[in-house]
Design an enzyme around this catalytic site. Structure first.
Site, PDB file in Angstrom:
ATOM      1  N   CYS A  41     -38.494  23.037 -15.992  1.00 29.86           N
ATOM      2  CA  CYS A  41     -38.674  21.878 -16.257  1.00 29.86           C
ATOM      3  C   CYS A  41     -39.926  21.743 -17.035  1.00 29.86           C
ATOM      4  O   CYS A  41     -40.488  22.820 -17.211  1.00 29.86           O
ATOM      5  CB  CYS A  41     -38.897  21.108 -14.636  1.00 29.86           C
ATOM      6  SG  CYS A  41     -40.433  21.574 -13.883  1.00 29.86           S
ATOM      7  N   ASP A  99     -36.060  31.767  -6.654  1.00 25.05           N
ATOM      8  CA  ASP A  99     -35.813  33.016  -6.162  1.00 25.05           C
ATOM      9  C   ASP A  99     -36.327  33.384  -4.705  1.00 25.05           C
ATOM     10  O   ASP A  99     -35.616  33.836  -3.731  1.00 25.05           O
ATOM     11  CB  ASP A  99     -36.497  34.107  -6.926  1.00 25.05           C
ATOM     12  CG  ASP A  99     -37.948  34.113  -7.185  1.00 25.05           C
ATOM     13  OD1 ASP A  99     -38.180  32.934  -7.473  1.00 25.05           O
ATOM     14  OD2 ASP A  99     -38.774  34.883  -6.889  1.00 25.05           O
ATOM     15  N   LEU A 100     -37.336  32.642  -4.111  1.00 18.22           N
ATOM     16  CA  LEU A 100     -37.677  32.555  -2.691  1.00 18.22           C
ATOM     17  C   LEU A 100     -36.881  31.985  -1.909  1.00 18.22           C
ATOM     18  O   LEU A 100     -36.859  32.336  -0.743  1.00 18.22           O
ATOM     19  CB  LEU A 100     -39.400  31.971  -2.829  1.00 18.22           C
ATOM     20  CG  LEU A 100     -40.463  32.668  -3.717  1.00 18.22           C
ATOM     21  CD1 LEU A 100     -41.771  31.921  -3.340  1.00 18.22           C
ATOM     22  CD2 LEU A 100     -40.575  34.060  -3.218  1.00 18.22           C
ATOM     23  N   LYS A 160     -42.876  10.613  -1.216  1.00 21.43           N
ATOM     24  CA  LYS A 160     -41.596  11.209  -1.875  1.00 21.43           C
ATOM     25  C   LYS A 160     -41.094  12.431  -1.623  1.00 21.43           C
ATOM     26  O   LYS A 160     -40.092  12.542  -1.177  1.00 21.43           O
ATOM     27  CB  LYS A 160     -41.752  10.893  -3.389  1.00 21.43           C
ATOM     28  CG  LYS A 160     -40.695  11.621  -4.331  1.00 21.43           C
ATOM     29  CD  LYS A 160     -41.226  11.597  -5.738  1.00 21.43           C
ATOM     30  CE  LYS A 160     -42.123  12.881  -6.157  1.00 21.43           C
ATOM     31  NZ  LYS A 160     -41.033  14.095  -6.381  1.00 21.43           N
ATOM     32  N   ASN A 161     -42.177  13.204  -1.577  1.00 23.76           N
ATOM     33  CA  ASN A 161     -41.615  14.840  -1.298  1.00 23.76           C
ATOM     34  C   ASN A 161     -41.451  14.919   0.143  1.00 23.76           C
ATOM     35  O   ASN A 161     -40.485  15.783   0.353  1.00 23.76           O
ATOM     36  CB  ASN A 161     -42.825  15.645  -1.871  1.00 23.76           C
ATOM     37  CG  ASN A 161     -43.022  15.694  -3.259  1.00 23.76           C
ATOM     38  OD1 ASN A 161     -42.162  15.198  -3.912  1.00 23.76           O
ATOM     39  ND2 ASN A 161     -43.983  16.260  -3.751  1.00 23.76           N
ATOM     40  N   ARG A 177     -40.573  27.594 -12.870  1.00 24.86           N
ATOM     41  CA  ARG A 177     -40.152  27.108 -11.621  1.00 24.86           C
ATOM     42  C   ARG A 177     -38.803  27.708 -10.849  1.00 24.86           C
ATOM     43  O   ARG A 177     -37.665  27.103 -10.873  1.00 24.86           O
ATOM     44  CB  ARG A 177     -39.913  25.552 -11.498  1.00 24.86           C
ATOM     45  CG  ARG A 177     -41.431  24.925 -11.678  1.00 24.86           C
ATOM     46  CD  ARG A 177     -41.426  23.488 -11.569  1.00 24.86           C
ATOM     47  NE  ARG A 177     -41.334  23.095 -10.041  1.00 24.86           N
ATOM     48  CZ  ARG A 177     -41.541  21.771  -9.800  1.00 24.86           C
ATOM     49  NH1 ARG A 177     -41.598  20.776 -10.672  1.00 24.86           N
ATOM     50  NH2 ARG A 177     -41.606  21.455  -8.382  1.00 24.86           N
ATOM     51  N   PRO A 178     -38.899  29.042 -10.785  1.00 21.81           N
ATOM     52  CA  PRO A 178     -37.736  29.590 -10.202  1.00 21.81           C
ATOM     53  C   PRO A 178     -37.453  29.305  -8.755  1.00 21.81           C
ATOM     54  O   PRO A 178     -38.199  28.756  -8.170  1.00 21.81           O
ATOM     55  CB  PRO A 178     -37.773  31.147 -10.369  1.00 21.81           C
ATOM     56  CG  PRO A 178     -39.385  31.410 -10.442  1.00 21.81           C
ATOM     57  CD  PRO A 178     -39.853  30.001 -10.917  1.00 21.81           C
ATOM     58  N   ASP A 207     -50.496  18.541  -7.702  1.00 20.48           N
ATOM     59  CA  ASP A 207     -50.166  17.001  -7.962  1.00 20.48           C
ATOM     60  C   ASP A 207     -51.125  16.083  -8.180  1.00 20.48           C
ATOM     61  O   ASP A 207     -50.596  14.754  -8.472  1.00 20.48           O
ATOM     62  CB  ASP A 207     -49.121  16.576  -6.949  1.00 20.48           C
ATOM     63  CG  ASP A 207     -47.570  17.148  -6.891  1.00 20.48           C
ATOM     64  OD1 ASP A 207     -47.620  17.938  -7.928  1.00 20.48           O
ATOM     65  OD2 ASP A 207     -46.933  17.117  -6.104  1.00 20.48           O
ATOM     66  N   ILE A 252     -51.238  26.877  -9.690  1.00 20.99           N
ATOM     67  CA  ILE A 252     -49.847  26.730  -9.144  1.00 20.99           C
ATOM     68  C   ILE A 252     -48.493  26.621 -10.081  1.00 20.99           C
ATOM     69  O   ILE A 252     -47.697  27.581 -10.014  1.00 20.99           O
ATOM     70  CB  ILE A 252     -49.496  25.523  -8.157  1.00 20.99           C
ATOM     71  CG1 ILE A 252     -50.670  25.263  -7.219  1.00 20.99           C
ATOM     72  CG2 ILE A 252     -48.182  25.280  -7.353  1.00 20.99           C
ATOM     73  CD1 ILE A 252     -50.797  26.206  -6.100  1.00 20.99           C
ATOM     74  N   ARG A 292     -40.062   7.953 -11.021  1.00 18.14           N
ATOM     75  CA  ARG A 292     -39.621   8.844 -10.087  1.00 18.14           C
ATOM     76  C   ARG A 292     -40.454   9.131  -9.064  1.00 18.14           C
ATOM     77  O   ARG A 292     -39.927   9.345  -8.071  1.00 18.14           O
ATOM     78  CB  ARG A 292     -39.476  10.167 -10.861  1.00 18.14           C
ATOM     79  CG  ARG A 292     -38.461  10.555 -12.052  1.00 18.14           C
ATOM     80  CD  ARG A 292     -38.510  11.768 -12.741  1.00 18.14           C
ATOM     81  NE  ARG A 292     -38.448  12.715 -11.303  1.00 18.14           N
ATOM     82  CZ  ARG A 292     -38.989  13.823 -11.367  1.00 18.14           C
ATOM     83  NH1 ARG A 292     -39.329  14.604 -12.317  1.00 18.14           N
ATOM     84  NH2 ARG A 292     -38.988  14.692 -10.265  1.00 18.14           N
TER      85      ARG A 292
END
Ligand code: UD1
Length: 423
Positions: A118, A126-127, A22-23, A123-124, A309, A331, A401
Site C-alpha cells: 500500500c 506474515d505475523l 474506524k480501526n 505491510r506484510p 497515524d 512503524i 475512508r
C-alpha cells in the site's frame, strides 16, 4: 474524483463531536463471524472503509444492516456460506485480512486474498499467519491467496510470541484464540485501545480473556460464543486530528467525547509545543497557551507511544512552529509522502530515511496539493486551514475512508471549506 477547497481564515473555535473509531469498528465487525447469534455495534463511524467491510462480510454470507443513519450496525452470521475473501475487496482495504482468524476458528477453514502493498509501505501479513500457524493451522499460499485449514476442524491454544508489535496480527490471533481448544498466550501483544475494545466486546460474547491493554494477553478457548451489543470506542486519531485545529489556527475547540487516556502521548507533545489540553465533562478542550507554537521532536511508537497515524497531522502543525523539529517514523517505512505536498505550501522539510527535519516558517501559503493516503490527506487540510489564501486538495477519496463529515465539522468552527465535486 472530488477535491476539497479551503480558504485559510484565521483562528477556528467551536465544538467537534468525535465519532467511533474506524480501526476499532473494522476489527469488531469481523467478530460477527465468530458466532451464529446477532452482534450489534453502536457508535459506528459512517465511513467508506466500514462499507467495504460490510461488503466483505456480506460476500461471506453475513447480514449487516446499517441502522440509525449508519450509527448502529446490526450484524448476524447465522452461518458462513462462502469462506473465500476475494482479492477485489481485500485489495481495497488491508483490514480485510481480519476475517481470516474468525472464519478459521469457527469453521476450521478459510481462504483470504493477500492484501499486497500500500502507499505507506510493504505491510506484510506474515505475523498474522505465523500466529495462526502456531495455533495449528496449515497454511498454503497460492495464486495470491492464503488457504488455511485447522486439522480436525479446530485451532489449538498456543504461546504466540510476536517478534514485534502488530495491531492487526494481535487482533486476528485474539479472535482466533477465543474458539481454539485450550489456552493461548499472546506475548508482545499490541496494547492499542482498539485491542482493549475488541477484547471487551469478545468478553460480552462469552470469550475468556485476560490482560488486554498489556503486552501479554491470555485467552482460554471456549466451544461457542454468543451475541452481544457493544459501543465502539471513540476514535483517538480523529480526536488527535481535530485537537490540532485550534493548535494550528489559534482559537479554542472542544472535542466532544474525547478522552485523555486515548491520546496521552500526543497531548504531552502538544503541551511541549505550547498548547493546552484540558479535560471537561464533555471531552477535551484545546487552545494555544500563547502566541506562536514551539518546535518539538516526535518519535512514532506503538501505543502508548506517539501514534504513527497522527504523524502527518503533527508535521503540518510543526511546519509553522518557531524552530526546528525532527519527526522520526519507526512503524512504516514510507510514511512521509505528505512532506513534498506540504513543501508546495511553503513548508521547509528535509526527509532523510526515517527522519524528517522541519524548519518552521511564519506562514504557509495556499497551493494545489494531492492527498496520497488517509492521514496525509487530513494533514493537508489542517495546513490549508492555517495557510494564507486558497488550497485545493485533490484525491480526497482517501479522506472519506477515515473521516466522516469533515467539511461540516470544520465549518461549525468557522472554517471556509467546501467539497468540489469531480467527474
Ligand atoms: C493498524 C491500523 C493503522 C495503524 C497501524 C499502526 C487498522 C485497520 N489499521 O494497521 O491505521 O497505522 O495499526 O498503528 O487498525 N507488519 C509486518 N508483518 C505483519 C504485520 C505487520 O511486518 O504481519 C509490520 C507493518 O508493515 C508495520 C508494522 O508491522 O511496519 C506495524 O503494523 P501493524 O501494527 O500490523 O499495523 P496494521 O494492523 O496493519
Amino acid at each position: 474524483m472530488d477535491s476539497i477547497l479551503v480558504r485559510g481564515n484565521g483562528p477556528l473555535s467551536g465544538e467537534i463531536p468525535i465519532a467511533g473509531a474506524k480501526n476499532a469498528c473494522l476489527t469488531l465487525m469481523p467478530a460477527t463471524l465468530l458466532t451464529d447469534e446477532p452482534l450489534t455495534l453502536s457508535n459506528a463511524p459512517r465511513l467508506s472503509d466500514i462499507q467495504t467491510m460490510t461488503q466483505l462480510l456480506a460476500s461471506l454470507g453475513a447480514e449487516v444492516a446499517a441502522l440509525q443513519d449508519g450509527l448502529v450496525l446490526a450484524m448476524s452470521s447465522h452461518r458462513i456460506d462462502n469462506h473465500t475473501a476475494d482479492y477485489d475487496i481485500v485489495r481495497k482495504m488491508r483490514a480485510s485480512i481480519l476475517v481470516l482468524g474468525p472464519m478459521l476458528a469457527r469453521d476450521g477453514h478459510a481462504v483470504v486474498s493477500l492484501p499486497g502493498g500500500c502507499a505507506i509501505g510493504a505491510r506484510p501479513v506474515d505475523l498474522h499467519l505465523r500466529a495462526l500457524e502456531a495455533m495449528g493451522a496449515d497454511l498454503d499460499l497460492r495464486d495470491g491467496y492464503v488457504h488455511a485449514r485447522a486439522p480436525g476442524g479446530r485451532l489449538k491454544g498456543a504461546v504466540v510470541d510476536f517478534p514485534f508489535v502488530s495491531v492487526g496480527a494481535t487482533e486476528n490471533a485474539l479472535m482466533a484464540a477465543t474458539l481454539a481448544k485450550g489456552t493461548t498466550v499472546l506475548k508482545n501483544a499490541a496494547r492499542e485501545p482498539e485491542i482493549v475494545d475488541l477484547a471487551q466486546c469478545l468478553r460480552k460474547m462469552g470469550a475468556q480473556i485476560e490482560g488486554e491493554g498489556t503486552a501479554e494477553i491470555t485467552v482460554q478457548g471456549v466451544d461457542r460464543l454468543r451475541g452481544a451489543t457493544h459501543p465502539v470506542v471513540a476514535d483517538r486519531i480523529e480526536l488527535g486530528t481535530y485537537m490540532l485545529v485550534p493548535a494550528i489556527t489559534g482559537g479554542e475547540v472542544e472535542c466532544l467525547g474525547g478522552r485523555i487516556d486515548l491520546v496521552a502521548a500526543f497531548a504531552e507533545k502538544l503541551d511541549e509545543a505550547g498548547i493546552s489540553v484540558t479535560e471537561t465533562d464533555r471531552g477535551l478542550k484545546v487552545a494555544r497557551k500563547s502566541g506562536r507554537i514551539g518546535a518539538v521532536n516526535v518519535v512514532t511508537q506503538p501505543f502508548p507511544g506517539f501514534p504513527t497515524d497522527l504523524q502527518a497531522q503533527m508535521m503540518a502543525l510543526l511546519c509553522t512552529a518557531d524552530g526546528v523539529s525532527v519527526l522520526e517514523e519507526t512503524i512504516f517505512e514510507n510514511r512521509f509522502m505528505h512532506a513534498p505536498e506540504l513543501m508546495r505550501m511553503g513548508a521547509k522539510i528535509d526527509v532523510h530515511g526515517g527522519h524528517a527535519t522541519v524548519s518552521g516558517v511564519e506562514k504557509l501559503k495556499g497551493a494545489r496539493v494531492m492527498a496520497t493516503d488517509l492521514r496525509a490527506s487530513v494533514s493537508l487540510i489542517l495546513a490549508a486551514l492555517a495557510a494564507e489564501g486558497e488550497t485545493l486538495v485533490s484525491r480526497v477519496y482517501h479522506l472519506d475512508r477515515g473521516y466522516e463529515r469533515v467539511e461540516e465539522k470544520l465549518r461549525a468552527c468557522g472554517a471556509q471549506i467546501e467539497r468540489v465535486k469531480g467527474e
